[in-house]
Design an enzyme around this catalytic site. Sequence first.
Site, PDB file in Angstrom:
ATOM      1  N   GLY A  44       0.848  -1.186   0.000  1.00  0.00           N
ATOM      2  CA  GLY A  44       0.000   0.000   0.000  1.00  0.00           C
ATOM      3  C   GLY A  44       0.879   1.228   0.000  1.00  0.00           C
ATOM      4  CD  GLN A  49       3.278   5.933   2.922  1.00  0.00           C
ATOM      5  OE1 GLN A  49       2.348   5.368   2.343  1.00  0.00           O
ATOM      6  NE2 GLN A  49       4.134   5.276   3.663  1.00  0.00           N
ATOM      7  CB  CYS A  94       4.756   2.671   8.351  1.00  0.00           C
ATOM      8  SG  CYS A  94       4.316   4.146   7.426  1.00  0.00           S
ATOM      9  CG  LEU A  95       6.443   1.141   2.522  1.00  0.00           C
ATOM     10  CD1 LEU A  95       5.906   1.312   1.116  1.00  0.00           C
ATOM     11  CD2 LEU A  95       7.500   0.058   2.581  1.00  0.00           C
ATOM     12  CG  HIS A 136      -1.076   1.637   7.385  1.00  0.00           C
ATOM     13  ND1 HIS A 136      -0.264   1.302   8.435  1.00  0.00           N
ATOM     14  CD2 HIS A 136      -0.322   2.385   6.538  1.00  0.00           C
ATOM     15  CE1 HIS A 136       0.941   1.842   8.236  1.00  0.00           C
ATOM     16  NE2 HIS A 136       0.933   2.491   7.091  1.00  0.00           N
ATOM     17  CD  GLU A 137      -1.415   2.634   2.664  1.00  0.00           C
ATOM     18  OE1 GLU A 137      -0.740   1.623   2.881  1.00  0.00           O
ATOM     19  OE2 GLU A 137      -0.918   3.781   2.654  1.00  0.00           O
ATOM     20  CG  HIS A 140       0.065   7.056   5.497  1.00  0.00           C
ATOM     21  ND1 HIS A 140       1.141   7.577   6.162  1.00  0.00           N
ATOM     22  CD2 HIS A 140       0.317   5.736   5.357  1.00  0.00           C
ATOM     23  CE1 HIS A 140       2.013   6.608   6.427  1.00  0.00           C
ATOM     24  NE2 HIS A 140       1.541   5.478   5.946  1.00  0.00           N
TER      25      HIS A 140
HETATM   26  O1  LIG Z   1       3.616   2.492   4.686  1.00  0.00           O
HETATM   27  C1  LIG Z   1       2.656   2.057   4.036  1.00  0.00           C
HETATM   28  O2  LIG Z   1       1.573   2.648   3.975  1.00  0.00           O
HETATM   29  C2  LIG Z   1       2.798   0.680   3.385  1.00  0.00           C
HETATM   30  C3  LIG Z   1       2.458  -0.334   4.437  1.00  0.00           C
HETATM   31  C4  LIG Z   1       1.036  -0.735   4.254  1.00  0.00           C
HETATM   32  C5  LIG Z   1       0.585  -1.680   5.329  1.00  0.00           C
HETATM   33  C6  LIG Z   1       0.879  -1.474   6.672  1.00  0.00           C
HETATM   34  C7  LIG Z   1       0.408  -2.361   7.632  1.00  0.00           C
HETATM   35  C8  LIG Z   1      -0.342  -3.451   7.266  1.00  0.00           C
HETATM   36  C9  LIG Z   1      -0.626  -3.647   5.928  1.00  0.00           C
HETATM   37  C10 LIG Z   1      -0.168  -2.759   4.977  1.00  0.00           C
HETATM   38  C11 LIG Z   1       3.421  -1.528   4.436  1.00  0.00           C
HETATM   39  O3  LIG Z   1       4.707  -1.150   4.710  1.00  0.00           O
HETATM   40  S1  LIG Z   1       3.525  -2.395   2.959  1.00  0.00           S
HETATM   41  C12 LIG Z   1       4.620  -3.679   3.537  1.00  0.00           C
HETATM   42  C13 LIG Z   1       3.782  -4.806   4.069  1.00  0.00           C
HETATM   43  C14 LIG Z   1       3.672  -5.902   3.268  1.00  0.00           C
HETATM   44  C15 LIG Z   1       2.860  -6.937   3.678  1.00  0.00           C
HETATM   45  C16 LIG Z   1       2.161  -6.905   4.879  1.00  0.00           C
HETATM   46  C17 LIG Z   1       2.286  -5.787   5.686  1.00  0.00           C
HETATM   47  C18 LIG Z   1       3.107  -4.733   5.295  1.00  0.00           C
HETATM   48 ZN   LIG Z   2       2.410   3.605   6.233  1.00  0.00          ZN
END
Ligand SMILES: O=C(O)C[C@@H](Cc1ccccc1)[C@H](O)SCc1ccccc1
Ligand SMILES: [Zn+2]
Length: 173
Positions: A44, A49, A94-95, A136-137, A140
């Site tokens: 996501g 971001q 979170c990235l 989560h998005e 943001h």
């Molecule tokens: O920073 C972001 O928004 C990307 C996030 C999205 C996310 C966070 C928590 C749970 C689900 C999605 C992640 O860093 S994307 C990396 C990732 C991959 C698989 C599962 C969880 C997180």
């Molecule tokens: Zn995030």
Amino acid sequence: LREIIILPDKRLREISKPVAEVTPEIRKLADDMFESMYEAPGIGLAAIQIAEPVRLITMDIVRKEGNGKSDPRAFINPEIVGASAELNVYEEGCLSIPEYYAEVERPKTVRIRYTDLDGQVKEEDADGLFATCIQHEIDHLNGVLFVDHISKLKKAMVVRKFEKAAKRGIKYV
Ligand SMILES: O=C(O)C[C@@H](Cc1ccccc1)[C@H](O)SCc1ccccc1
Ligand SMILES: [Zn+2]
């Protein structure tokens, strides 16, 4: 490829602005977001971001398995219009807060309303990882980070760690 901004960058706390019209520029931004998201890799990404304060999210939940499947989704001006009372705990990352993970509790299923890249307004139920990720998005887009949902003490420790790293000029590669 666009750089993903990292805590304590103040821009992560901005409230992103609604997208008035699905223009070629918005479609180009979505393309840039997919490219940055896949490269990270992530499932996501919210436009803020990559320092674009507009209400646009890209997601691709299935791609994570790396089994060749892909289901790229873009959500414009997404809103949560319903949420289950039942909660779910997921260890989130979170990235924009690299290498830090914590358990976050959120509604297990949510109903979302959004506009797609064709300008169509859609409503949809989300469950599982889709529900966790979209919440989560959308956070943001409102300047909220997942560390805002954990204990005050743990959040203070994480923020301090990233502020110290920023002072030492360490940029997470
Ligand atoms: O920073 C972001 O928004 C990307 C996030 C999205 C996310 C966070 C928590 C749970 C689900 C999605 C992640 O860093 S994307 C990396 C990732 C991959 C698989 C599962 C969880 C997180
Ligand atoms: Zn995030």
